[in-house]
Design a protein around this motif. Structure first.
Motif, short mmCIF file in Angstrom:
data_model
loop_
_atom_site.label_atom_id
_atom_site.label_comp_id
_atom_site.label_asym_id
_atom_site.label_seq_id
_atom_site.Cartn_x
_atom_site.Cartn_y
_atom_site.Cartn_z
N LEU A 374 3.97 12.44 38.11
CA LEU A 374 4.29 13.55 36.93
C LEU A 374 2.85 13.21 35.53
CD1 LEU A 374 7.74 11.94 35.76
CD2 LEU A 374 7.11 14.24 37.29
N ALA A 375 2.98 14.43 35.14
CA ALA A 375 1.99 14.59 33.94
C ALA A 375 2.09 15.32 32.49
CB ALA A 375 0.63 15.32 34.79
N ASP A 399 11.25 17.84 47.61
CA ASP A 399 12.94 16.89 46.33
C ASP A 399 12.90 15.52 45.71
OD1 ASP A 399 15.06 18.52 47.42
OD2 ASP A 399 14.64 17.19 49.40
N VAL A 400 12.14 14.84 46.21
CA VAL A 400 11.18 14.04 45.09
C VAL A 400 10.76 14.81 44.21
CG1 VAL A 400 9.04 11.94 44.98
CG2 VAL A 400 10.38 12.18 46.70
N CYS A 401 9.55 16.03 44.17
CA CYS A 401 9.37 16.65 42.85
C CYS A 401 10.48 17.01 41.53
CB CYS A 401 8.35 17.75 42.93
SG CYS A 401 7.12 17.56 43.67
N PRO A 411 16.88 7.09 44.56
CA PRO A 411 16.82 6.65 45.90
C PRO A 411 15.31 6.88 46.32
CG PRO A 411 18.88 6.72 45.96
CD PRO A 411 18.89 7.43 45.43
N ARG A 412 15.18 8.31 46.29
CA ARG A 412 13.78 8.76 46.32
C ARG A 412 12.96 8.22 45.76
NH1 ARG A 412 15.91 14.38 48.91
NH2 ARG A 412 16.74 14.21 46.95
N THR A 413 12.79 8.14 44.36
CA THR A 413 11.85 7.76 42.96
C THR A 413 11.89 6.32 43.36
OG1 THR A 413 13.67 8.39 41.23
CG2 THR A 413 12.92 10.58 42.31
N GLU A 414 12.63 5.72 43.41
CA GLU A 414 12.59 4.35 43.00
C GLU A 414 11.34 3.59 44.17
OE1 GLU A 414 14.47 2.46 41.17
OE2 GLU A 414 13.75 4.22 40.07
N GLN A 420 4.05 4.29 43.43
CA GLN A 420 2.20 3.88 43.59
C GLN A 420 1.38 4.99 43.91
OE1 GLN A 420 2.13 0.75 46.82
NE2 GLN A 420 2.55 -1.42 44.96
N LYS A 421 0.46 4.91 43.64
CA LYS A 421 -0.60 5.69 43.79
C LYS A 421 -1.76 4.99 44.57
CE LYS A 421 -0.41 9.00 39.82
NZ LYS A 421 0.81 8.21 39.37
#
Length: 468
Positions: A374-375, A399-401, A411-414, A420-421
């Motif tokens: 995110l930015a 869907d994550v975006c 559950p996806r964003t966790e 991590q990048k």
């Protein structure tokens, strides 16, 4: 030590096979609606930059989540003209570019990641059927094949771990008639094949029917933050949006801080003319699975609806300076090499000619699968880095975006994978030196019974190695 693909093929056969081939993706030889370019400034709730798989799934699912949302998609070219119209059409369940790559990086999450991957693949199939998208979908399954003796135990180990059914030499050559196949691993339900360009075009049609506006030939060149919106300069106009998703694949990122996180690597592909019934019978392959060999520098191939063989991979070429340039695509050395490897794989098809040859840039990062972020006060989401395995993973990534922009954990964003990048690539000339040395080392490993040299072992220890 030589590998099977170092075998001799008559150069005259290679030249004859390529002589009549057209340069350009076979998949894009279909009717495509011509959408307008943006000529005036507009406002919207969500702007998606990029009309490939990620951008189109993002727009479609955003419209499904909120039908009243004003959604705009822009692309510098046309819908699906880049990676989404040039790939092999393999829709794999894996979100991590293979089990081993995911297990190495996220051992505590690999079970959840694989379950989500299968759920995504099943959901993609159900959605395609529900929306009536004509994409030539076949739930064909995947065959990993060993073409060198040292690869056979790898497939046996995978089968013992529950990752598929092991096929010995006789069984795999009964399935597909190639003298190069020493063993196989059949995964009957974790892969589908599609017509790649039709998938992009049909997703765009579904987006339009859901109220999304798509502008082609509209290049987004700058991203500026306002007090309550994001402004994107595109095609000489300004788009003002409350939220933005950047789905630009291997092309230069609008967020400068992300420009070192991916590099473009060029992949090369051939397609044969349609095979005759006798030619099809000579190779078997009645179940039409997708096939990939087990080398570091691997080939992938599949049958099309009209009985062409699409044969790609092996060469993965990086050019100094991270440039994406069409002049890199018509690389005769790579096409000749692929043609020779094709005839080693299927010597019974020596009378076959190639109808098309093409290439495209793959967005690669240092963990070899997608990364998100995110930015701009969490109003801009992005995803990159699929490393050639994004046809299925793009839907999950979209869907994550949307989840990230929604601001409510899911559950996806966790997932650690999402949070991590990857490490960035170094600047030039270090990037070029490192990439070329790694590519050389992977080739040496293929020629040395899979043994990895000091460089590859060091990269493995640093978490920068790759094993799909």
């Amino acid at each position: 030590m030589e590998t099977v693909f170092d075998g001799y093929v008559d150069p005259a056969l290679v030249e004859r096979s390529l002589a009549g081939s057209a340069f350009g993706s076979m998949w894009l030889d279909v009717d495509r609606p011509d959408r307008p370019a943006l000529t005036t400034s507009v406002s919207c709730d969500l702007l998606v930059v990029g009309a490939g798989y990620v951008g189109l799934w993002t727009a479609l699912h955003a419209a499904q989540r909120d039908p009243d949302r004003r959604i705009v998609v822009v692309d510098a070219g046309r819908v699906g003209w880049a990676a989404s119209g040039r790939n092999g059409g393999f829709v794999e369940a894996s979100l991590t570019h293979g089990h081993e790559n995911g297990k190495t990086r996220w051992p505590n999450e690999i079970d959840a990641l694989e379950a989500m991957g299968v759920e995504n693949l099943d959901g993609m199939q159900a959605e395609i059927e529900r929306l009536g998208l004509d994409v030539e979908w076949q739930r064909s399954g995947m065959l990993a094949v060993a073409t060198e003796p040292h690869q056979v135990p790898w497939l046996e180990e995978s089968a013992a771990g529950g990752d598929g059914e092991f096929l010995d030499g006789e069984a795999i050559r009964t399935e597909v008639h190639s003298p190069t196949f020493l063993a196989g691993l059949l995964q009957p339900d974790t892969c589908a094949i599609v017509h790649p360009a039709k998938l992009a075009l049909e997703l765009a049609r579904a987006c339009t029917e859901a109220g999304v506006t798509i502008y082609e030939r509209t290049n987004a060149t700058a991203l500026n933050s306002g007090t309550a919106s994001i402004q994107v300069t595109a095609g000489g106009s300004v788009i003002t949006a409350k939220q933005v998703v950047l789905a630009t694949n291997a092309f230069p990122h609008l967020l400068r801080r992300n420009r070192f996180h991916t590099v473009p690597v060029y992949d090369y592909v051939l397609s044969t003319e349609p095979l005759t019934d006798a030619q099809v019978q000579s190779i078997g392959w009645q179940n039409r699975q997708g096939i990939g060999d087990s080398a570091n520098q691997f080939h992938y191939y599949r049958m099309t609806k009209d009985n062409r063989i699409v044969f790609g991979g092996y060469d993965a070429v990086y050019h100094f300076g991270r440039k994406v340039d069409a002049k890199y695509e018509d690389r005769q050395e790579s096409y000749r090499k692929l043609a020779a490897h094709f005839f080693i794989t299927f010597p019974q098809l020596e009378d076959v000619r190639f109808s098309h040859r093409w290439a495209g840039a793959i967005d690669t990062n240092t963990r070899f699968c997608a990364h998100w972020g995110l930015a701009r006060d969490d109003r801009v989401a992005y995803v990159n880095g699929f490393t050639g395995l994004g046809v299925g993973a793009a839907r999950f990534a979209a869907d994550v975006c949307l989840d990230l922009l929604g601001g409510v954990p899911t559950p996806r964003t966790e997932l650690q994978m999402v949070r991590q990048k990857p490490l960035p690539f170094p600047p030039e000339p270090l990037a070029s030196v490192g990439i070329q040395a790694t590519r050389w080392s992977l080739d040496r490993a293929d020629h040395s019974a899979g043994r990895r040299n000091v460089l590859l072992r060091t990269l493995d220890a640093l978490g920068l190695g790759f094993d799909s």
